[in-house]
Design an enzyme around this catalytic site. Structure first.
Site, PDB file in Angstrom:
ATOM      1  N   CYS A  10       0.871  -1.175   0.000  1.00  0.00           N
ATOM      2  CA  CYS A  10       0.000   0.000   0.000  1.00  0.00           C
ATOM      3  C   CYS A  10       0.911   1.229   0.000  1.00  0.00           C
ATOM      4  CB  CYS A  10      -0.994  -0.014   1.161  1.00  0.00           C
ATOM      5  SG  CYS A  10      -0.282   0.107   2.811  1.00  0.00           S
ATOM      6  N   CYS A  84      -1.921   1.501  -4.120  1.00  0.00           N
ATOM      7  CA  CYS A  84      -0.626   2.147  -4.360  1.00  0.00           C
ATOM      8  C   CYS A  84      -0.476   2.606  -5.802  1.00  0.00           C
ATOM      9  CB  CYS A  84       0.532   1.239  -3.950  1.00  0.00           C
ATOM     10  SG  CYS A  84       0.725  -0.222  -4.965  1.00  0.00           S
ATOM     11  N   CYS A  88       3.962   0.115  -8.214  1.00  0.00           N
ATOM     12  CA  CYS A  88       4.490  -1.237  -8.046  1.00  0.00           C
ATOM     13  C   CYS A  88       5.141  -1.717  -9.341  1.00  0.00           C
ATOM     14  CB  CYS A  88       3.356  -2.174  -7.638  1.00  0.00           C
ATOM     15  SG  CYS A  88       3.937  -3.758  -7.052  1.00  0.00           S
TER      16      CYS A  88
END
Length: 145
Positions: A10, A84, A88
């Protein structure tokens, strides 16, 4: 057969991802490896998150938010993102899931408990899928759904 490695991500690694990794370690034991990280980690884990996890017998008081790295993604079989965004890294051969969950930041414990319970439910489903075994009964005594 190797042990599945799961990375929960997150933004701040202070709430959702910390709870998810803790529940996977708690319910999965040595059947899985659970880690968490954040794209912009906070200085500390959210104190209200520490409080609601303690209610389940899980101590997060010693945990520290960690920075998401490409290496941590590369070492994972499954990466579960929780708000997020595109931060990533995408690694071929890695399975990605996106769990839409409310952010506990700035919320009191009473508003975090439903988020915690939903995370635990999803973790139990994931554990069953990854290991083919049912999760253990939670510390609160509720059997997995």
């Amino acid at each position: 057969m190797s042990v599945p490695k799961v990375l929960f991500v997150c933004v701040h690694n202070a709430g959702r991802s910390q709870m998810a990794a803790a529940f996977l370690r708690h319910h999965g034991g040595d059947r899985v490896i659970a880690r968490s990280a954040g794209s912009a980690p906070a200085d500390t884990v959210n104190p209200a998150v520490v409080e609601v996890m303690a209610e389940r017998g899980i101590d997060l008081s010693g945990e520290q938010p960690k920075k998401l790295t490409t290496e941590s993604v590369e070492r994972s079989d499954v990466v579960i993102t929780m708000g997020c965004g595109d931060a990533c890294p995408v690694v071929p051969g890695t399975r990605y899931l996106d769990w839409k969950l409310d952010d506990p930041a700035g919320r009191p414990a009473g508003e975090i408990r439903p988020i915690r319970d939903e995370i635990e439910r999803r973790v139990q489903e994931l554990l069953s899928e990854l290991t083919g075994a049912a999760a253990t009964v939670s510390a609160a005594g509720a059997a997995p759904a």
